[in-house]
Design a protein around this motif. Structure first.
Motif, PDB file in Angstrom:
ATOM      1  N   GLU A   1       5.752   4.319   0.653  1.00  0.00           N
ATOM      2  CA  GLU A   1       5.216   2.975   0.775  1.00  0.00           C
ATOM      3  C   GLU A   1       4.930   2.675   2.254  1.00  0.00           C
ATOM      4  OE1 GLU A   1       5.818  -0.955  -1.911  1.00  0.00           O
ATOM      5  OE2 GLU A   1       7.312   0.642  -1.958  1.00  0.00           O
TER       6      GLU A   1
ATOM      7  N   ARG B   1       6.401   9.016  -3.771  1.00  0.00           N
ATOM      8  CA  ARG B   1       5.663   7.831  -3.332  1.00  0.00           C
ATOM      9  C   ARG B   1       6.179   7.329  -1.979  1.00  0.00           C
ATOM     10  NH1 ARG B   1       4.680   2.733  -7.255  1.00  0.00           N
ATOM     11  NH2 ARG B   1       5.836   1.309  -5.941  1.00  0.00           N
TER      12      ARG B   1
ATOM     13  N   GLU C   1       2.797   9.482  -5.878  1.00  0.00           N
ATOM     14  CA  GLU C   1       3.316   8.915  -7.116  1.00  0.00           C
ATOM     15  C   GLU C   1       4.778   9.298  -7.313  1.00  0.00           C
ATOM     16  OE1 GLU C   1       2.025   6.804  -9.326  1.00  0.00           O
ATOM     17  OE2 GLU C   1       0.277   6.627  -8.016  1.00  0.00           O
TER      18      GLU C   1
ATOM     19  N   ASP D   1      -2.612  -1.801  -2.978  1.00  0.00           N
ATOM     20  CA  ASP D   1      -2.228  -1.406  -4.331  1.00  0.00           C
ATOM     21  C   ASP D   1      -1.645  -2.594  -5.077  1.00  0.00           C
ATOM     22  OD1 ASP D   1      -2.856   1.421  -4.347  1.00  0.00           O
ATOM     23  OD2 ASP D   1      -1.330   1.587  -2.794  1.00  0.00           O
TER      24      ASP D   1
ATOM     25  N   ARG E   1       0.868  -1.185   0.000  1.00  0.00           N
ATOM     26  CA  ARG E   1       0.000   0.000   0.000  1.00  0.00           C
ATOM     27  C   ARG E   1       0.892   1.218   0.000  1.00  0.00           C
ATOM     28  NH1 ARG E   1      -3.296   3.081  -1.408  1.00  0.00           N
ATOM     29  NH2 ARG E   1      -5.142   3.836  -0.338  1.00  0.00           N
ATOM     30  N   TRP E   2       0.682   2.075  -0.982  1.00  0.00           N
ATOM     31  CA  TRP E   2       1.504   3.291  -1.027  1.00  0.00           C
ATOM     32  C   TRP E   2       0.649   4.510  -1.295  1.00  0.00           C
ATOM     33  CZ3 TRP E   2       2.677  -0.702  -4.733  1.00  0.00           C
ATOM     34  CH2 TRP E   2       2.060  -0.512  -5.998  1.00  0.00           C
ATOM     35  N   TYR E   3       1.204   5.651  -0.979  1.00  0.00           N
ATOM     36  CA  TYR E   3       0.515   6.914  -1.244  1.00  0.00           C
ATOM     37  C   TYR E   3       1.412   7.783  -2.108  1.00  0.00           C
ATOM     38  CZ  TYR E   3      -2.457   5.345   2.556  1.00  0.00           C
ATOM     39  OH  TYR E   3      -3.291   4.608   3.326  1.00  0.00           O
TER      40      TYR E   3
ATOM     41  N   ARG F   1      -8.097  -0.716   0.065  1.00  0.00           N
ATOM     42  CA  ARG F   1      -7.680  -1.778  -0.843  1.00  0.00           C
ATOM     43  C   ARG F   1      -6.171  -1.740  -1.043  1.00  0.00           C
ATOM     44  NH1 ARG F   1     -12.011  -3.538  -4.921  1.00  0.00           N
ATOM     45  NH2 ARG F   1     -13.902  -2.796  -3.916  1.00  0.00           N
TER      46      ARG F   1
END
Lengths: 427, 250
Positions: B38, B36, B32, B77, B28-30, B75
């Motif tokens: 992780e 980014r 880009e 990634d 799950r990362w936020y 969810r």
């Protein structure tokens, strides 16, 4: 899961939620309350006005065209004319002419009238004696409340009878049995055979027929009796001099065979009289035209008032939408919790939409109540007739619920789109 | 309302026949590109039916994100996740909502009862979403609240109750639909020792009834009461210690 169960559940939920925000909920609905109240009052007033017009239609004799003799404008110097007898207005031959040439006429009833004073003992009242034929009352929608109508027989044998309003006899100081009372009018005596129903309402036709004398002071006698007894001359005292006029027929009430022909008949009458009279010594009043004008004016007023009411309702709806948007923000965490627990997006939409509709609906009910009071007040303090009917209330409720739906959609949609995790963390 | 999960129960991974939670390589990362971050870097975790697992980790370790994913609120990634045999990643938003409703009970640190509703009404909320008829909602919520010892508080607002009572009410709410899995996020974090003990005892009882419990905590004393403890650090599971009587795999 039945739809009823779901709906009941949402309504229950909405009640439980709104219970927590009583004052806010009340204030939120105020916009709709006043909006709906004004809509209800406007509709009630419009309805009242319409009923008034309809009643006028009934009383007017909507198929009538009323031709009146009028004194033509004086064209020559007054001094020379003073002693002359002025002959003007409708002549007998006009009546024959009309009946012979204009089609679509059911009947044309002549009226010969003159002003006189009725007296009894020492009391005097100004009256207008109207010589009428049988069928006159029917044509102008006058009703005989007591006794009988003027008949053909009265005219044939030139009976000295009359039909009056009870008020005239009361004014003269007679409080006994009106039927059989011998009414002294000038030098003539007419025996009262009928009493007219009091008009709670004075139709336009009557106004056209009886001006300038008050309707109470009308004495209806057989046409032939009047012609025979007083002749065609009438004398009026005017600024120190007598004026004599010779008018054969003062008024003709022309009744068209059906309503669609009224305007055609009136046009033909105008053309005919224009051709046969050198000066304009006649006037035509068409109640149907007056009615059409009234209705047109009423419609314009209706649209204007409803537009104003609609704008206030719109403002009320925007108010609700605004508060609900704020509420969604404030209750972000509750929405997150509900989503985490397992609410679907449509549950969230349903919840906020139901709350909004309930608010607007409650506002609608309060508004109908206020509108009802408003209608009553308007009726009390103005001459306007306002009629509050259940269907007006129903329309108002449907409209307010529609306002609820419209103003609830955006907040509800926004609530359902919140990310559950962020909503849960929202402080 | 039909449960999509039952239709989707396909062939589970080997050895996962009775796994309530089966997460494999969850990322799950936020953000880009260079920005980014992780948060989870390939977490695999399996919890069997009837297990009681504690998740421990410092703040920022990713344990909350992991719990969100396990609870189907978030969810991954990358990676896979099966809950009770259902591939969560294949489900629509409505289906995931239904999964949360019927298979997962949530307990939060801040209780998260709806403030304007009474305790009873709070406990009725999931039953309404599940389409249970009005009268039955009332009866079932009431009996659950009685089970957690709040029968005398049914018509109180959350603000009128102590923290311990609120958390017990929240537990009752999480259980009204009898979900197989209970997820607790620091359930005693906002409670004093006394009330904390009562809530833990309640969770023990629920566990004893055969329910699977996954609990995030930073209190090792609480973690010791679990069958095993999973440690999360920097987005990875670093250690999965079995309790003495452990019966689990990981």
């Amino acid at each position: 899961m039945s739809a009823l169960n779901v709906t009941a559940g949402f309504v229950q939920l909405a009640f439980r939620n709104l219970r927590g925000y009583k004052l806010r909920s009340f204030l939120t609905t105020l916009g709709v309350v006043f909006g709906i109240a004004s809509v209800v009052t406007m509709l009630a007033m419009g309805r009242g006005a319409k009923e008034e017009i309809l009643r006028e239609i009934d009383k007017l004799g909507i198929r009538n065209v009323i031709i009146t003799s009028v004194k033509p404008a004086e064209t020559k110097g007054g001094a020379a004319q003073r002693t002359w007898v002025s002959a003007y207005g409708l002549r007998f031959k006009d009546l024959d002419h009309i009946l012979a040439t204009v089609p679509g006429i059911a009947r044309a009833l002549p009226v010969h009238s003159y002003a006189e004073q009725a007296w009894f003992g020492s009391r005097k009242e100004d009256v207008v004696v109207q010589g009428v034929t049988a069928g006159h009352f029917d044509a102008v929608k006058l009703k005989v409340a007591m006794g009988r109508d003027i008949t053909d027989d009265d005219n044939r044998v030139r009976r000295g009878v009359c039909v009056v309003h009870l008020g005239l006899l009361r004014a003269l100081g007679w409080f006994g049995d009106p039927i059989g009372f011998r009414l002294q009018v000038g030098e003539q005596v007419y025996e009262v055979v009928g009493i007219l129903e009091d008009e709670e309402f004075r139709g336009l036709a009557r106004q056209a027929l009886s001006s300038p004398a008050p309707s109470q002071g009308e004495v209806y006698a057989p046409y032939d009796t009047v012609i025979t007894r007083v002749g065609l001359m009438s004398y009026t005292r005017r600024s120190g001099s007598f004026e004599a006029s010779n008018v054969e027929i003062n008024t003709v009430v022309v009744e068209a065979t059906n309503q669609d022909d009224v305007l055609v008949v009136s046009r033909m009458l105008r053309t005919l009289l224009d051709k046969t009279h050198d000066v304009k010594d006649w006037e035509i009043v068409v109640p149907l035209e007056l009615l059409a004008q009234r209705e047109k004016a009423q419609r314009v007023l209706d649209v204007a008032l409803l537009t104003i009411a609609g704008i206030s309702l719109l403002v009320g709806g925007i108010g609700i939408a605004n508060i609900m948007l704020a509420t969604v923000t404030e209750r972000t965490r509750e929405i997150g919790v509900r989503r985490a627990i397992g609410a679907k997006r449509r549950h969230i939409v349903g919840q906020f939409l139901t709350e909004t509709i309930l608010l607007a609906g409650a506002g609608g009910i309060l508004g109908v109540g206020l509108g009802w009071v408003g209608t009553f007040i308007v009726g009390q303090f103005t001459q306007w007739e306002a009629r509050f009917t259940p269907d007006v209330a129903l329309v108002a409720l449907v409209v307010s619920c529609a306002v609820g739906v419209m103003s609830g959609i955006l907040p509800a949609w926004r609530a359902s789109r919140l990310d559950p995790i962020q909503a849960l963390r929202y402080q | 309302m039909s449960s999509p999960a039952s239709e989707m129960r396909g062939a589970p991974a080997v050895g996962a026949a009775d796994a309530v939670i089966d997460a494999t390589g969850v990322h799950r990362w936020y953000g880009e590109g260079d920005a980014r971050v992780e948060v989870l870097r390939g977490v695999s975790m399996r919890v069997l039916r009837g297990e009681k697992v504690a998740i421990m980790g410092a703040s920022g370790s990713g344990k909350s994100t992991l719990l969100s994913i396990l609870g189907c609120l978030d969810r991954p990634d990358a990676g896979g996740y099966r809950l009770d045999g259902v591939d969560v990643l294949q489900l629509s938003d409505d289906e995931v909502s239904d999964l949360r409703l019927r298979r997962i009970g949530f307990i939060f640190q801040a209780f998260h009862l709806v403030p304007q509703l009474t305790i009873l009404e709070n406990a009725e909320v999931p039953l309404f979403y599940a389409g249970v008829p009005l009268r039955e909602r009332h009866d079932r919520a009431k009996s659950k609240l009685e089970q957690v010892g709040l029968g005398h508080r049914l018509h109180h607002r959350p603000s009128q109750l102590s923290g311990g009572e609120q958390q017990r009410a929240a537990v009752a709410r999480s259980l009204v639909l009898e979900p197989p899995l209970l997820l607790a996020d620091e359930p005693t974090g906002n409670l004093d020792t006394e009330n904390g003990k009562a809530v833990l005892a309640l969770l023990d009882r629920i566990h004893a009834e055969g329910r699977t419990i996954v609990m995030v905590t930073h209190d090792s004393a609480i973690a010791e009461r679990a069958d095993r403890t999973v440690h999360v650090r920097d987005g990875l599971i670093v250690d999965s210690a079995h309790a003495p009587a452990g019966k689990a795999t990981a």
